[in-house]
Every structure is written in structure tokens, then in C-alpha cells.
Design a protein around this motif. Sequence first.
Motif, mmCIF file in Angstrom:
data_model
loop_
_atom_site.group_PDB
_atom_site.id
_atom_site.type_symbol
_atom_site.label_atom_id
_atom_site.label_comp_id
_atom_site.label_asym_id
_atom_site.label_seq_id
_atom_site.Cartn_x
_atom_site.Cartn_y
_atom_site.Cartn_z
ATOM 1 N N ASP A 27 0.861 -1.183 0.000
ATOM 2 C CA ASP A 27 0.000 0.000 0.000
ATOM 3 C C ASP A 27 0.896 1.232 0.000
ATOM 4 O O ASP A 27 1.592 1.506 0.978
ATOM 5 C CB ASP A 27 -0.893 -0.015 1.234
ATOM 6 N N LYS A 28 0.875 1.971 -1.105
ATOM 7 C CA LYS A 28 1.771 3.129 -1.250
ATOM 8 C C LYS A 28 1.414 4.257 -0.283
ATOM 9 O O LYS A 28 2.307 4.925 0.239
ATOM 10 C CB LYS A 28 1.717 3.656 -2.680
ATOM 11 N N LEU A 29 0.126 4.467 -0.054
ATOM 12 C CA LEU A 29 -0.277 5.550 0.849
ATOM 13 C C LEU A 29 0.145 5.282 2.289
ATOM 14 O O LEU A 29 0.596 6.188 2.992
ATOM 15 C CB LEU A 29 -1.794 5.758 0.784
ATOM 16 N N TRP A 33 3.237 -3.135 3.850
ATOM 17 C CA TRP A 33 2.816 -4.380 3.221
ATOM 18 C C TRP A 33 1.533 -4.832 3.904
ATOM 19 O O TRP A 33 1.410 -4.768 5.122
ATOM 20 C CB TRP A 33 3.886 -5.459 3.360
ATOM 21 N N VAL A 34 0.582 -5.287 3.104
ATOM 22 C CA VAL A 34 -0.720 -5.696 3.625
ATOM 23 C C VAL A 34 -0.966 -7.149 3.239
ATOM 24 O O VAL A 34 -0.817 -7.524 2.079
ATOM 25 C CB VAL A 34 -1.847 -4.809 3.049
ATOM 26 N N ALA A 35 -1.333 -7.961 4.238
ATOM 27 C CA ALA A 35 -1.754 -9.342 3.995
ATOM 28 C C ALA A 35 -3.276 -9.359 4.073
ATOM 29 O O ALA A 35 -3.867 -8.799 5.001
ATOM 30 C CB ALA A 35 -1.151 -10.274 5.038
ATOM 31 N N ARG A 36 -3.921 -9.996 3.118
ATOM 32 C CA ARG A 36 -5.377 -10.017 3.034
ATOM 33 C C ARG A 36 -5.855 -11.456 2.944
ATOM 34 O O ARG A 36 -5.279 -12.267 2.222
ATOM 35 C CB ARG A 36 -5.788 -9.233 1.779
ATOM 36 N N TRP A 37 -6.935 -11.783 3.692
ATOM 37 C CA TRP A 37 -7.501 -13.116 3.628
ATOM 38 C C TRP A 37 -8.956 -13.067 4.080
ATOM 39 O O TRP A 37 -9.414 -12.066 4.614
ATOM 40 C CB TRP A 37 -6.697 -14.101 4.464
ATOM 41 N N ALA A 46 -3.968 -7.557 7.650
ATOM 42 C CA ALA A 46 -2.893 -7.290 8.596
ATOM 43 C C ALA A 46 -1.926 -6.345 7.890
ATOM 44 O O ALA A 46 -1.508 -6.598 6.760
ATOM 45 C CB ALA A 46 -2.188 -8.577 9.006
ATOM 46 N N VAL A 47 -1.588 -5.251 8.557
ATOM 47 C CA VAL A 47 -0.761 -4.206 7.956
ATOM 48 C C VAL A 47 0.591 -4.193 8.657
ATOM 49 O O VAL A 47 0.659 -4.171 9.885
ATOM 50 C CB VAL A 47 -1.446 -2.830 8.082
ATOM 51 N N PHE A 48 1.655 -4.195 7.866
ATOM 52 C CA PHE A 48 3.016 -4.205 8.388
ATOM 53 C C PHE A 48 3.762 -3.004 7.815
ATOM 54 O O PHE A 48 4.124 -2.987 6.646
ATOM 55 C CB PHE A 48 3.728 -5.512 8.010
ATOM 56 N N GLY A 49 3.971 -2.003 8.648
ATOM 57 C CA GLY A 49 4.598 -0.757 8.217
ATOM 58 C C GLY A 49 6.079 -0.914 7.936
ATOM 59 O O GLY A 49 6.797 -1.559 8.696
#
Length: 79
Positions: A27-29, A33-37, A46-49
Motif C-alpha cells: 500500500d503506497k499511501l 505491506w498488507v496481507a489479506r484473507w 494485517a498491515v506491516f509498516g
Amino acid sequence: ERLRRAGKLGRPKPDQCRSGVRGVYFDKLERAWVARWNDMGLKKYAVFGTQEMGFQEAYREAVQTRVASVRRNHQFVFQ
């Protein structure tokens, strides 16, 4: 049959996931990194900055989260 020979039937697109792992994207904004399920029909993220963890470590954590969630939510049965 004629459509197939003429090349008019659609072909499935290749997986266009740029991260290399389906369900993981950058996610550029958010600069994360985003994990989606899906969990019982609910979309979960889950978002990992990258600023806190670093680019590679955030990617690694997102991939591990995605793989763990897929294993937890799907049973693979060999027949």
C-alpha cells in the motif's frame, strides 16, 4: 468450435500479483505491506509498516501471516 479456432474465446489472465504472493500487496499511501484473507466470509487485513520494521522484514511478516491464515482456514485433503 469455430470461436475456439478463430481465437475468439477468452483466456484466463495470469495472476497479476506484483508481490509474488497472492493476497499480499504494498500500500503506497500507508507505506506498508498488507496481507489479506477471508475468515468465515469476513475480509481480514494485517498491515506491516515499512518505517517501523523495514521493507524486507515487513514483507516477510506479511507473507508469513498470509500463509498461516490460508493454512488455518483451508484444509487440504489428498484423494
